[in-house]
Design a protein around this motif. Structure first.
Motif, PDB file in Angstrom:
ATOM      1  N   LYS A 183      35.030  23.144  46.147  1.00 52.65           N
ATOM      2  CA  LYS A 183      33.783  23.480  45.448  1.00 52.65           C
ATOM      3  C   LYS A 183      33.648  24.984  45.249  1.00 52.65           C
ATOM      4  CE  LYS A 183      30.984  19.482  46.755  1.00 52.65           C
ATOM      5  NZ  LYS A 183      29.754  19.013  47.448  1.00 52.65           N
ATOM      6  N   GLN A 184      34.025  25.752  46.262  1.00 51.56           N
ATOM      7  CA  GLN A 184      33.937  27.204  46.151  1.00 51.56           C
ATOM      8  C   GLN A 184      34.916  27.719  45.102  1.00 51.56           C
ATOM      9  OE1 GLN A 184      31.739  29.476  47.516  1.00 51.56           O
ATOM     10  NE2 GLN A 184      32.762  30.775  45.997  1.00 51.56           N
ATOM     11  N   LEU A 185      36.106  27.151  45.068  1.00 53.39           N
ATOM     12  CA  LEU A 185      37.102  27.592  44.099  1.00 53.39           C
ATOM     13  C   LEU A 185      36.686  27.252  42.673  1.00 53.39           C
ATOM     14  CD1 LEU A 185      40.277  26.682  46.148  1.00 53.39           C
ATOM     15  CD2 LEU A 185      39.635  28.982  45.389  1.00 53.39           C
ATOM     16  N   MET A 186      36.007  26.112  42.490  1.00 50.86           N
ATOM     17  CA  MET A 186      35.479  25.812  41.162  1.00 50.86           C
ATOM     18  C   MET A 186      34.384  26.801  40.797  1.00 50.86           C
ATOM     19  SD  MET A 186      35.326  24.371  38.303  1.00 50.86           S
ATOM     20  CE  MET A 186      36.700  23.245  38.500  1.00 50.86           C
ATOM     21  N   SER A 187      33.580  27.182  41.773  1.00 48.54           N
ATOM     22  CA  SER A 187      32.564  28.211  41.532  1.00 48.54           C
ATOM     23  C   SER A 187      33.216  29.534  41.140  1.00 48.54           C
ATOM     24  CB  SER A 187      31.692  28.397  42.776  1.00 48.54           C
ATOM     25  OG  SER A 187      30.745  29.413  42.589  1.00 48.54           O
ATOM     26  N   ASP A 188      34.320  29.869  41.819  1.00 44.07           N
ATOM     27  CA  ASP A 188      35.041  31.102  41.489  1.00 44.07           C
ATOM     28  C   ASP A 188      35.624  31.045  40.080  1.00 44.07           C
ATOM     29  OD1 ASP A 188      34.473  31.933  44.047  1.00 44.07           O
ATOM     30  OD2 ASP A 188      36.482  31.532  44.848  1.00 44.07           O
ATOM     31  N   LEU A 189      36.181  29.891  39.718  1.00 41.58           N
ATOM     32  CA  LEU A 189      36.734  29.736  38.370  1.00 41.58           C
ATOM     33  C   LEU A 189      35.624  29.855  37.329  1.00 41.58           C
ATOM     34  CD1 LEU A 189      39.120  29.090  36.487  1.00 41.58           C
ATOM     35  CD2 LEU A 189      38.637  26.653  36.847  1.00 41.58           C
ATOM     36  N   THR A 190      34.475  29.262  37.615  1.00 43.50           N
ATOM     37  CA  THR A 190      33.332  29.350  36.712  1.00 43.50           C
ATOM     38  C   THR A 190      32.911  30.802  36.519  1.00 43.50           C
ATOM     39  OG1 THR A 190      32.542  27.151  37.353  1.00 43.50           O
ATOM     40  CG2 THR A 190      30.938  28.648  36.360  1.00 43.50           C
ATOM     41  N   GLU A 191      32.859  31.549  37.619  1.00 45.39           N
ATOM     42  CA  GLU A 191      32.487  32.962  37.538  1.00 45.39           C
ATOM     43  C   GLU A 191      33.499  33.746  36.713  1.00 45.39           C
ATOM     44  OE1 GLU A 191      31.553  36.743  40.557  1.00 45.39           O
ATOM     45  OE2 GLU A 191      31.835  34.712  41.354  1.00 45.39           O
ATOM     46  N   PHE A 192      34.783  33.455  36.921  1.00 46.16           N
ATOM     47  CA  PHE A 192      35.822  34.123  36.145  1.00 46.16           C
ATOM     48  C   PHE A 192      35.661  33.851  34.654  1.00 46.16           C
ATOM     49  CE2 PHE A 192      39.917  33.386  33.983  1.00 46.16           C
ATOM     50  CZ  PHE A 192      40.386  34.695  33.929  1.00 46.16           C
ATOM     51  N   LEU A 193      35.432  32.595  34.297  1.00 45.42           N
ATOM     52  CA  LEU A 193      35.302  32.234  32.882  1.00 45.42           C
ATOM     53  C   LEU A 193      34.059  32.866  32.263  1.00 45.42           C
ATOM     54  CD1 LEU A 193      36.286  28.476  33.189  1.00 45.42           C
ATOM     55  CD2 LEU A 193      37.644  30.265  32.087  1.00 45.42           C
ATOM     56  N   ASN A 194      32.983  32.911  33.034  1.00 43.76           N
ATOM     57  CA  ASN A 194      31.753  33.530  32.524  1.00 43.76           C
ATOM     58  C   ASN A 194      31.905  35.038  32.338  1.00 43.76           C
ATOM     59  OD1 ASN A 194      30.072  31.268  32.213  1.00 43.76           O
ATOM     60  ND2 ASN A 194      29.532  31.271  34.386  1.00 43.76           N
ATOM     61  N   SER A 195      32.845  35.624  33.074  1.00 41.55           N
ATOM     62  CA  SER A 195      33.028  37.077  32.994  1.00 41.55           C
ATOM     63  C   SER A 195      33.908  37.502  31.830  1.00 41.55           C
ATOM     64  CB  SER A 195      33.660  37.599  34.295  1.00 41.55           C
ATOM     65  OG  SER A 195      35.031  37.230  34.389  1.00 41.55           O
ATOM     66  N   MET A 196      34.589  36.543  31.208  1.00 40.12           N
ATOM     67  CA  MET A 196      35.472  36.865  30.091  1.00 40.12           C
ATOM     68  C   MET A 196      34.621  37.163  28.863  1.00 40.12           C
ATOM     69  SD  MET A 196      38.530  34.071  30.655  1.00 40.12           S
ATOM     70  CE  MET A 196      39.660  34.842  29.501  1.00 40.12           C
ATOM     71  N   VAL A 197      34.775  38.361  28.323  1.00 39.59           N
ATOM     72  CA  VAL A 197      33.934  38.816  27.223  1.00 39.59           C
ATOM     73  C   VAL A 197      34.628  38.537  25.908  1.00 39.59           C
ATOM     74  CG1 VAL A 197      32.785  40.793  26.175  1.00 39.59           C
ATOM     75  CG2 VAL A 197      32.949  40.603  28.676  1.00 39.59           C
TER      76      VAL A 197
END
Length: 220
Positions: A183-197
């Motif tokens: 679950k934490q790693l999916m949260s990390d992936l979500t954060e990474f994707l949201n950070s892509m401009v």
């Protein structure tokens, strides 16, 4: 987590959960775990930042018809160009077949007939010989041991997801700990994707938003 193929990932996970010498989880089951994880990541990527999966395609025009890539996710096409009179020219999509008699200039339309592979067809153009376009691809589903897992930013999630599934089948209490890590790693992936401009300059690729699918991320 260093791995690039199904075989290497399976070796790492089986070593971690002490399954190198047993077949309680069969190779086919493990492969299914991997592809489940890949599909989860693909859906999340398409939902949040589908340009991560952007790919270019060059196709020949045959009688006005253009085959579409088999790895296309839905019908997600960007920046469609035809080669005509020695140069590339951008064209836009005709979204409804009912408008075909009212076309001015050149358009393309998607033909999506039952029991046939989708294809594009040029409307109002007979001289173009080839096209190129950008599209959103599917993540690679693995079959053979040397098949590539082509989502490098998701490797850690995929590894822990497969580990979790193996432990769950064994009814190992450690599965709950690994589930929390997943679950934490999916949260990390979500954060990474949201950070892509997105590129907002001259090269911005405007998405063709018709026929897009809805996705969910329920994977437990």
């Amino acid at each position: 987590m260093e791995y690039t193929t199904l075989g290497k990932l399976e070796e790492l996970v089986r070593g971690e959960v002490d399954m190198l010498e047993d077949s309680f989880v069969t190779p086919d089951e493990f492969k299914n775990y991997v592809n489940q994880a890949i599909k989860i990541c693909e859906k999340k990527i398409i939902l949040l930042h589908e340009d991560y999966l952007l790919r270019e395609s060059d196709e020949q025009v045959v009688d006005g018809n253009i085959p579409l890539p088999v790895d296309m996710a839905g019908i997600k096409i960007r920046q469609f160009n035809i080669f005509k009179s020695g140069q590339w020219q951008p064209i836009t999509r005709l979204k409804h077949l009912s408008l075909i008699n009212d076309v001015c200039g050149t358009k393309y339309i998607i033909l999506n007939n039952p029991n046939e592979a989708p294809m594009a067809k040029l409307v109002g153009e007979t001289n173009a010989t080839k096209v190129k376009f950008m599209y959103i691809r599917k993540a690679n589903q693995v079959v053979a041991s040397d098949d590539l897992i082509d989502l490098p930013e998701a490797h850690n999630f995929i590894y822990h997801y497969c580990k979790m599934k193996c432990l769950q089948k064994e009814r190992d209490p450690q599965a709950e700990i690994v589930k929390a890590e997943v679950k934490q790693l999916m949260s990390d992936l979500t954060e990474f994707l949201n950070s892509m401009v997105d590129d907002e300059g001259d090269d911005l690729l405007i998405m063709d938003d018709s026929f897009y699918d809805d996705f969910d991320s329920d994977y437990f």
